[in-house]
Scaffold this active site. Structure first.
Site, PDB file in Angstrom:
ATOM      1  N   THR A   1       0.850  -1.183   0.000  1.00  0.00           N
ATOM      2  CA  THR A   1       0.000   0.000   0.000  1.00  0.00           C
ATOM      3  C   THR A   1       0.886   1.232   0.000  1.00  0.00           C
ATOM      4  O   THR A   1       2.054   1.152   0.333  1.00  0.00           O
ATOM      5  CB  THR A   1      -0.868  -0.034   1.283  1.00  0.00           C
ATOM      6  OG1 THR A   1      -1.603  -1.252   1.312  1.00  0.00           O
ATOM      7  CG2 THR A   1      -1.816   1.131   1.381  1.00  0.00           C
TER       8      THR A   1
ATOM      9  N   GLY B   1      -0.936  -4.013   5.454  1.00  0.00           N
ATOM     10  CA  GLY B   1      -1.793  -5.141   5.814  1.00  0.00           C
ATOM     11  C   GLY B   1      -2.347  -5.059   7.222  1.00  0.00           C
ATOM     12  O   GLY B   1      -2.836  -4.026   7.677  1.00  0.00           O
TER      13      GLY B   1
END
Length: 571
Positions: free
Chosen positions: A380, A463
């Site tokens: 991300t 995560g």
């Protein structure tokens, strides 16, 4: 050395690590950044500079965030891109309110749970066509821009388009993760052709190396179409038709109809108060409320008196995480399919009840959810921006597992996400796979207000580390008195092994594993082992942090993750 001098030196007390630094901040790798007008903090220095340029040219913090995100999709494809989803929280100084946007996409309508069973699958695979869901990032850009943008979208996308066409040097951490992705993703059509370079031998393909110039002319053309044609150029135009044809040709299920019917949504952020600070997250299908649950549990302990890195600090953090994640595994899901009892889960009364399960001396091996669902039927990037008018943006965007599914339609220059891996292939679970459903989501932006005023825009990507990272940053700032940079640089904790809301959803029975980053005292490690924790060495799963804080004297304070390639900068 003279014996008297040696004896004198040996008699001196041993200083704490980093205590010889002038600023007296033992964990800080560098100073906080201060600026009077605007600030940007991203995981890539060039993206940070793009965001600042946009704001210098009259753009809002939202314009800057979109421009930076578009650039990061090019520069850090290991973590994000327009094939993924996006969530954001925006502080609007005009209305003095927070606005949340859930830009997550849904599963293909033609893919069913029965199809996974027919293939003998117990989990959604991490790569290839099956885990692909509709990418929501572009829709989110236009929704955010429509409400808070000040410049034309074409102007916001122009820097990314130029870098995509002319090239930029690849940064160190990105090159490392890119190299890891190439072997496992090159089997999928379109990936090697668009995301590798020629190697030493005939037919050999490899990831670009640190410092090498990377160009992506296909992405430049795709972004130009979006800049000229708007949101529908992506979801209803040539791009959507190219995606549809690619999946038809490669055994996939994502269709033109799935893209054309996509919609993100504005959502109300939810909060809890932690020692006088209102911490805001977005409700499920994301995991943000896990951070609020953890904070409510930890508020019952005097962490300040225990001190950072003490056995009590780490033990209580891990136990709070186990309890919050038990609820996360049981109840966090797409609200269109299951109404997560958010108010109950983030209430102080619920935390008081759950806190009774925490022993000060013994690590719990199993953690049951406190609310049983009542059913009616990797990577991300995170960035923060803040402008001269007081608008602040907390934005997170991802392809999920590293470079996503590996599915890269020819000529488009981006990879589709594999977010569908986060579904459970179990009938009756709130997060069970269903057609047209949003999966459980890990990416979460965060925001903090104090006395109704903006205080902090921040996030920690990575995560299941994300809610754990949010909590640790806030403990470091509020309980342990660290500054904004030190709060991110201090060694981190990650507990792994809780029951997951994805995969086979198997319950934790062994207490999981406690990862401690370098810097915790060995005495703490031994004390944790005595309490029954399984402590292990783990190299690197501690997330990526960016933050912007309001300076009480005017302007902003910025901080950036020392474990990434990023930069906080302002003007």
């Amino acid at each position: 050395m003279r014996p008297l001098l040696l004896a004198l030196l040996l008699s001196l007390p041993v200083a704490a690590a980093g205590a010889d630094r002038i600023a007296g901040k033992p964990f800080a790798t560098r100073s906080e950044v201060y600026a009077p007008h605007a600030m940007a903090a991203t995981s890539h220095p060039l993206a940070t500079q793009i965001a600042l340029d946009v704001m210098k040219q009259g753009g809002s913090a939202v314009d800057a965030a979109i421009a930076a995100n578009a650039a990061l999709g090019l520069m850090e494809p290991t973590g994000n891109g327009i094939g993924g989803d996006l969530f954001a929280i925006v502080w609007d100084p005009k209305t003095r309110k927070l606005y949340g946007y859930n830009g997550s996409g849904r599963s293909p309508k033609s893919l069913t749970l029965a199809e996974f069973r027919k293939r003998g699958l117990k989990e959604v695979p991490p790569h290839g066509p099956l885990p692909v869901t509709v990418p929501g990032a572009v829709d989110a850009w236009f929704a955010l821009h429509g409400r808070f943008g000040k410049r034309a979208m074409a102007d916001d996308l122009a820097p990314a388009i130029r870098y995509a066409r002319e090239g930029h040097p690849v940064h160190e951490t990105i090159a490392y993760y890119w190299n890891l992705s190439v072997p496992r993703l090159s089997q999928w059509p379109g990936f090697a052709e668009q995301f590798t370079v020629a190697g030493a031998g005939p037919g050999d393909r490899r990831a670009p190396r640190t410092g090498e110039i990377w160009k992506n002319p296909n992405l430049a053309r795709t972004l130009e179409k979006i800049a000229q044609g708007g949101r529908d150029a992506f979801y209803k135009g040539e791009i959507a038709r190219a995606i549809d044809a690619y999946f038809r040709a490669n055994g996939g299920f994502l269709s033109y109809e799935d893209l054309a019917s996509h919609r993100g949504e504005w959502v109300e952020p939810v909060s809890t108060n932690y020692r006088g600070y209102d911490v805001w997250e977005l409700p499920p299908n994301g995991q943000g409320i896990a951070a609020l649950q953890m904070l409510n549990l930890l508020e019952g302990y005097d962490l300040k008196s225990y001190g950072f890195g003490s056995p009590e600090h780490v033990h209580l953090f891990a136990e709070a995480k186990k309890l919050a994640f038990a609820d996360r595994a049981a109840s966090y899901a797409d609200p269109d399919f299951y109404k997560t009892p958010v108010a109950r889960l983030i209430s102080k009364e619920y935390a008081r009840q759950r806190r009774k399960l925490i022993s000060p001396d013994k690590a719990m091996k199993a953690a049951e959810p406190g609310v049983i669902p009542q059913l009616n039927e990797g990577d991300t990037i995170y960035l923060a921006t803040a402008d001269a008018d007081g608008m602040m943006v907390s934005l997170i965007q991802s392809n999920y597992r590293g470079m996503g599914s590996g599915m890269a339609p020819p000529g488009l220059g981006f990879i589709l996400q594999d977010r569908g891996e986060q579904f459970v292939l179990k009938e009756g679970h709130p997060n069970s796979f269903a057609p047209g459903k949003r999966p459980f989501h890990t990416i979460i932006p965060a925001f903090v207000t104090k006395d109704g005023k903006p205080w902090l825009s921040f996030g920690v990507m990575g995560g299941a580390m994300q809610p754990q990272g949010h909590v640790q940053i806030l403990l470091n700032l509020i309980d342990f008195g660290m500054n904004l940079q030190e709060a991110g640089d201090a060694p981190r904790i990650q507990h792994d092994g809780s029951t997951e809301p994805a995969g086979q959803n198997e319950a934790m029975a062994d207490g999981g594993e406690l990862d401690l980053e370098s810097g915790f005292p060995y005495e703490t490690v031994r004390a944790l082992m005595r309490k029954g924790h399984s402590v292990r060495f783990a190299d690197g799963p501690y997330g990526g942090y960016q933050a912007i804080m309001v300076n009480p004297h005017g302007g902003y304070i910025g901080a950036s993750e020392s474990r990434k390639d990023g930069q906080a900068a302002g003007y």
